[in-house]
Design a protein around this motif. Sequence first.
Motif, PDB file in Angstrom:
ATOM      1  N   ASP A   1       0.864  -1.172   0.000  1.00 23.77           N
ATOM      2  CA  ASP A   1       0.000   0.000   0.000  1.00 23.77           C
ATOM      3  C   ASP A   1       0.904   1.226   0.000  1.00 23.77           C
ATOM      4  OD1 ASP A   1      -2.495   1.158  -0.062  1.00 23.77           O
ATOM      5  OD2 ASP A   1      -2.786   1.129   2.105  1.00 23.77           O
ATOM      6  N   MET A   2       0.843   2.031  -1.042  1.00 25.30           N
ATOM      7  CA  MET A   2       1.764   3.153  -1.194  1.00 25.30           C
ATOM      8  C   MET A   2       1.000   4.463  -1.320  1.00 25.30           C
ATOM      9  SD  MET A   2       2.903   1.935  -5.021  1.00 25.30           S
ATOM     10  CE  MET A   2       2.458   0.216  -4.664  1.00 25.30           C
ATOM     11  N   THR A   3       1.722   5.558  -1.329  1.00 23.29           N
ATOM     12  CA  THR A   3       1.075   6.844  -1.517  1.00 23.29           C
ATOM     13  C   THR A   3       0.563   6.947  -2.954  1.00 23.29           C
ATOM     14  OG1 THR A   3       3.077   7.989  -2.233  1.00 23.29           O
ATOM     15  CG2 THR A   3       2.652   7.897   0.145  1.00 23.29           C
ATOM     16  N   MET A   4      -0.402   7.818  -3.174  1.00 21.59           N
ATOM     17  CA  MET A   4      -0.935   7.986  -4.520  1.00 21.59           C
ATOM     18  C   MET A   4       0.143   8.481  -5.473  1.00 21.59           C
ATOM     19  SD  MET A   4      -4.310  10.104  -5.785  1.00 21.59           S
ATOM     20  CE  MET A   4      -3.652  11.706  -5.302  1.00 21.59           C
ATOM     21  N   GLU A   5       1.048   9.333  -4.962  1.00 16.99           N
ATOM     22  CA  GLU A   5       2.125   9.859  -5.790  1.00 16.99           C
ATOM     23  C   GLU A   5       3.059   8.741  -6.250  1.00 16.99           C
ATOM     24  OE1 GLU A   5       0.471  13.111  -3.353  1.00 16.99           O
ATOM     25  OE2 GLU A   5       1.107  11.048  -2.957  1.00 16.99           O
ATOM     26  N   ALA A   6       3.357   7.794  -5.351  1.00 19.22           N
ATOM     27  CA  ALA A   6       4.206   6.668  -5.713  1.00 19.22           C
ATOM     28  C   ALA A   6       3.473   5.703  -6.643  1.00 19.22           C
ATOM     29  CB  ALA A   6       4.668   5.936  -4.456  1.00 19.22           C
ATOM     30  N   PHE A   7       2.210   5.454  -6.346  1.00 24.16           N
ATOM     31  CA  PHE A   7       1.396   4.560  -7.176  1.00 24.16           C
ATOM     32  C   PHE A   7       1.346   5.059  -8.615  1.00 24.16           C
ATOM     33  CE2 PHE A   7      -2.471   2.933  -9.040  1.00 24.16           C
ATOM     34  CZ  PHE A   7      -2.597   1.640  -8.546  1.00 24.16           C
ATOM     35  N   ASP A   8       1.252   6.365  -8.788  1.00 19.86           N
ATOM     36  CA  ASP A   8       1.156   6.950 -10.125  1.00 19.86           C
ATOM     37  C   ASP A   8       2.416   6.711 -10.945  1.00 19.86           C
ATOM     38  OD1 ASP A   8      -0.294   8.547 -12.076  1.00 19.86           O
ATOM     39  OD2 ASP A   8       1.192  10.116 -11.691  1.00 19.86           O
TER      40      ASP A   8
END
Length: 309
Positions: free
Chosen positions: A102-109
Amino acid sequence: MKSHIYIFCFLVVISVIKISAQECNDTVHTGEGTFYDGVAGGTFGNCSLPVAAGDYMHCALNNIDYDGSNACGACIEVTGVKGSVILNVVDRCPECASGDVDMTMEAFDMIADVIDGRVPITWKFVPCETMANSETIKINFKEGSSEFWTAIQFRDINHAISKMEYQLPDNTWMNTNRELFNFFIETSGIPSPMNLRVTSILGEELIFENIVLDLNEDFDTGLQFSTPEGCNQELSIPEFDVTEAIVLYPNPTSSIIHLTENANKWKLVNSSGKILDQGSSKEIDLSSYSNGIYYLLLEDKKTMKLVKQ
């Protein structure tokens, strides 16, 4: 979380390195990637590690891989359909399945389109050498620590820590219990100054001598875990830019993936390089495989990445 109960003005530190036989920690994990708000701007993650405001390169691991906080502070390289990103493990995802991140949205992007929400990923542990403030290991004493109850945390580590010991008066070493919130705690206390020995997940030992308990600021050990040559290299399966002559569709897929007539013979392998199937058919059935990233090895030694979701 800082306190000013005990402040010592005099400090003499001599640090010694002892290296045991090291082993690579480059197992490739598969699972699903998701995103959440993250814990930037404090010590809000389950690992109790400080995360700077605006630092989105961090993640939460599932319970299994969190391993009772043994993964705290380590770095992982997560790979998805769009690319890879290196993240610091600072939190735990209790509801995540084994292999999930589970990662931050910024990393996921950086590894997939945010609109997808949940995507297949692969990941592995890597050195934290590229992360900020990873030059040397810092020692933090939890608020309330004293010679009667001592809680210790290690920050800015290059590799995960598997064990911490402190030296007894007879020069033997006593192992210390590690809590889920990432502090090594000796409930009967550790007299100050103290000698500490930590062992990395790769088997390297570092010894920090004459460490004085200080609740005012973290202590910089001046040392860091090393990485054995050949460890944590890129996956042995190379990737390349797909040419117009070869097409896989649909990709990602939940079942059948189609190849153009120019593909010829192929081998289907997982992220560890194990051959799962081979042939020359223009259709490959992935329905029986787990969600994740796979590779198609072509007879001209080119490689293509495909995603089962």
